[in-house]
Design a protein around this motif. Structure first.
Motif, PDB file in Angstrom:
ATOM      1  N   LEU A 188       0.824  -1.204   0.000  1.00 13.00           N
ATOM      2  CA  LEU A 188       0.000   0.000   0.000  1.00 13.00           C
ATOM      3  C   LEU A 188       0.860   1.257   0.000  1.00 13.00           C
ATOM      4  O   LEU A 188       0.536   2.248  -0.673  1.00 13.00           O
ATOM      5  CB  LEU A 188      -0.929   0.003   1.212  1.00 13.00           C
ATOM      6  CG  LEU A 188      -2.133  -0.937   1.145  1.00 13.00           C
ATOM      7  CD1 LEU A 188      -2.863  -0.960   2.488  1.00 13.00           C
ATOM      8  CD2 LEU A 188      -3.099  -0.519   0.036  1.00 13.00           C
ATOM      9  N   ALA A 189       1.953   1.243   0.749  1.00 18.60           N
ATOM     10  CA  ALA A 189       2.822   2.415   0.787  1.00 18.60           C
ATOM     11  C   ALA A 189       3.408   2.699  -0.586  1.00 18.60           C
ATOM     12  O   ALA A 189       3.491   3.858  -1.016  1.00 18.60           O
ATOM     13  CB  ALA A 189       3.942   2.200   1.808  1.00 18.60           C
ATOM     14  N   ASN A 190       3.789   1.667  -1.303  1.00 23.17           N
ATOM     15  CA  ASN A 190       4.352   1.861  -2.637  1.00 23.17           C
ATOM     16  C   ASN A 190       3.295   2.358  -3.618  1.00 23.17           C
ATOM     17  O   ASN A 190       3.557   3.221  -4.458  1.00 23.17           O
ATOM     18  CB  ASN A 190       4.951   0.549  -3.146  1.00 23.17           C
ATOM     19  CG  ASN A 190       5.597   0.698  -4.514  1.00 23.17           C
ATOM     20  OD1 ASN A 190       6.587   1.401  -4.671  1.00 23.17           O
ATOM     21  ND2 ASN A 190       5.041   0.031  -5.515  1.00 23.17           N
ATOM     22  N   ASP A 191       2.077   1.840  -3.486  1.00 24.28           N
ATOM     23  CA  ASP A 191       0.998   2.217  -4.394  1.00 24.28           C
ATOM     24  C   ASP A 191       0.405   3.578  -4.044  1.00 24.28           C
ATOM     25  O   ASP A 191      -0.147   4.269  -4.916  1.00 24.28           O
ATOM     26  CB  ASP A 191      -0.099   1.144  -4.342  1.00 24.28           C
ATOM     27  CG  ASP A 191      -0.728   0.902  -5.696  1.00 24.28           C
ATOM     28  OD1 ASP A 191      -0.163   1.351  -6.710  1.00 24.28           O
ATOM     29  OD2 ASP A 191      -1.793   0.262  -5.742  1.00 24.28           O
ATOM     30  N   ALA A 192       0.479   3.967  -2.778  1.00 22.59           N
ATOM     31  CA  ALA A 192       0.022   5.272  -2.285  1.00 22.59           C
ATOM     32  C   ALA A 192      -1.413   5.616  -2.693  1.00 22.59           C
ATOM     33  O   ALA A 192      -1.658   6.659  -3.296  1.00 22.59           O
ATOM     34  CB  ALA A 192       0.973   6.365  -2.762  1.00 22.59           C
ATOM     35  N   PRO A 193      -2.398   4.762  -2.352  1.00 23.03           N
ATOM     36  CA  PRO A 193      -3.779   5.086  -2.705  1.00 23.03           C
ATOM     37  C   PRO A 193      -4.386   6.184  -1.836  1.00 23.03           C
ATOM     38  O   PRO A 193      -5.459   6.690  -2.139  1.00 23.03           O
ATOM     39  CB  PRO A 193      -4.504   3.754  -2.483  1.00 23.03           C
ATOM     40  CG  PRO A 193      -3.726   3.083  -1.405  1.00 23.03           C
ATOM     41  CD  PRO A 193      -2.299   3.460  -1.667  1.00 23.03           C
ATOM     42  N   LEU A 194      -3.702   6.537  -0.743  1.00 23.39           N
ATOM     43  CA  LEU A 194      -4.172   7.625   0.111  1.00 23.39           C
ATOM     44  C   LEU A 194      -2.982   8.260   0.797  1.00 23.39           C
ATOM     45  O   LEU A 194      -1.881   7.707   0.827  1.00 23.39           O
ATOM     46  CB  LEU A 194      -5.167   7.121   1.156  1.00 23.39           C
ATOM     47  CG  LEU A 194      -4.623   6.519   2.463  1.00 23.39           C
ATOM     48  CD1 LEU A 194      -5.745   6.365   3.475  1.00 23.39           C
ATOM     49  CD2 LEU A 194      -3.933   5.200   2.224  1.00 23.39           C
ATOM     50  N   ILE A 195      -3.199   9.469   1.328  1.00 17.27           N
ATOM     51  CA  ILE A 195      -2.178  10.162   2.102  1.00 17.27           C
ATOM     52  C   ILE A 195      -2.552  10.016   3.570  1.00 17.27           C
ATOM     53  O   ILE A 195      -3.554  10.575   4.026  1.00 17.27           O
ATOM     54  CB  ILE A 195      -2.090  11.655   1.725  1.00 17.27           C
ATOM     55  CG1 ILE A 195      -1.760  11.814   0.242  1.00 17.27           C
ATOM     56  CG2 ILE A 195      -1.031  12.358   2.582  1.00 17.27           C
ATOM     57  CD1 ILE A 195      -1.783  13.264  -0.236  1.00 17.27           C
ATOM     58  N   LEU A 196      -1.780   9.242   4.296  1.00 14.06           N
ATOM     59  CA  LEU A 196      -2.026   9.093   5.726  1.00 14.06           C
ATOM     60  C   LEU A 196      -1.545  10.367   6.421  1.00 14.06           C
ATOM     61  O   LEU A 196      -0.435  10.836   6.167  1.00 14.06           O
ATOM     62  CB  LEU A 196      -1.275   7.880   6.260  1.00 14.06           C
ATOM     63  CG  LEU A 196      -1.767   6.528   5.739  1.00 14.06           C
ATOM     64  CD1 LEU A 196      -0.745   5.438   6.054  1.00 14.06           C
ATOM     65  CD2 LEU A 196      -3.116   6.184   6.337  1.00 14.06           C
TER      66      LEU A 196
END
Length: 232
Positions: A188-196
């Motif tokens: 998920l971090a690599n794909d970055a579907p959202l900004i945490l």
């Protein structure tokens, strides 16, 4: 993907945390509370604030600065709408985000409305970014379920993410689940579907006369209620 990664690098999230939480918060790295048994940031890109890296990624994605400083590609300006509700957090986030994104050539146009209007716009797809707050994530599945292609409304699809979410939710073995979610967080971090954005710290205050009170990070005072007593 490069644009999503760039936006995460570009946003000064620590500044948001410092302004809003005054030292009682931290920049989020995982879609999970730091007190969870599954919390493990090893090998997960934290996307530390880095405008230069954000600008480089935008360049690689073909977005070049225009005459007004806003990046463009194929005649289209890199202008993003942000759906938000009125709150103390968003009051701080919006100006910081506008300034952060402008620094790398991205124009942010916030649309502040009530929560129902935000949901309607989100469902209709009339947005680029939207802010949400989550709470009560007692199980790691709660923080990632929305990324499964069958459960999100924004069209995000990643077969590996689907497989890992199903695997993590399909076993009761804590050791196996922790390994699965750790791999999922890296993907998920690599794909970055959202900004945490941020994790908020909770402060508990109680009178010294209250005995048998043991704060619970997930359930608050409720677990102690049967044992509480006033000491004289």
């Amino acid at each position: 993907m490069r644009v999503r990664q760039a936006l995460t690098y570009a946003l000064d999230r620590k500044k948001v945390v410092d302004v809003v939480y005054q030292g009682y918060g931290s920049v989020a790295t995982l879609p999970l509370s730091p007190v969870s048994w599954a919390y493990d940031t090893k090998g997960v890109n934290p996307y530390s604030y880095d405008p230069a890296k954000a600008a480089a990624l935008l360049e690689q994605a073909g977005w070049k600065p225009g005459s007004d400083g806003i990046r463009e590609k194929g005649g289209q300006k890199l202008v993003l709408t942000l759906l938000a509700t009125k709150s103390l957090f968003n009051d701080a986030l919006i100006p910081i985000a506008k300034e952060s994104f402008k620094r790398v050539g991205v124009e942010l146009r916030p649309e502040v409305s009530d929560f129902n209007a935000l949901l309607a716009k989100r469902k209709a797809g009339n947005f680029d970014l939207a802010t949400f707050r989550t709470s009560g994530l007692n199980d790691p599945h709660d923080g990632v379920a929305r990324f499964r292609s069958t459960e999100n409304e924004v069209g995000y699809k990643n077969a590996q993410v689907d497989k890992l979410i199903n695997a993590g939710n399909g076993t009761l073995d804590i050791g196996k689940r922790k390994a699965i979610y750790h791999q999922l967080y890296q993907v998920l971090a690599n794909d970055a579907p959202l900004i945490l954005l941020a994790n908020r710290k909770l402060l508990y205050v109680n009178s010294s006369r209250i005995g048998n009170y043991q704060p619970d990070v997930f359930n608050g005072i409720f677990g102690s209620l049967p044992k509480l007593k006033i000491q004289y």
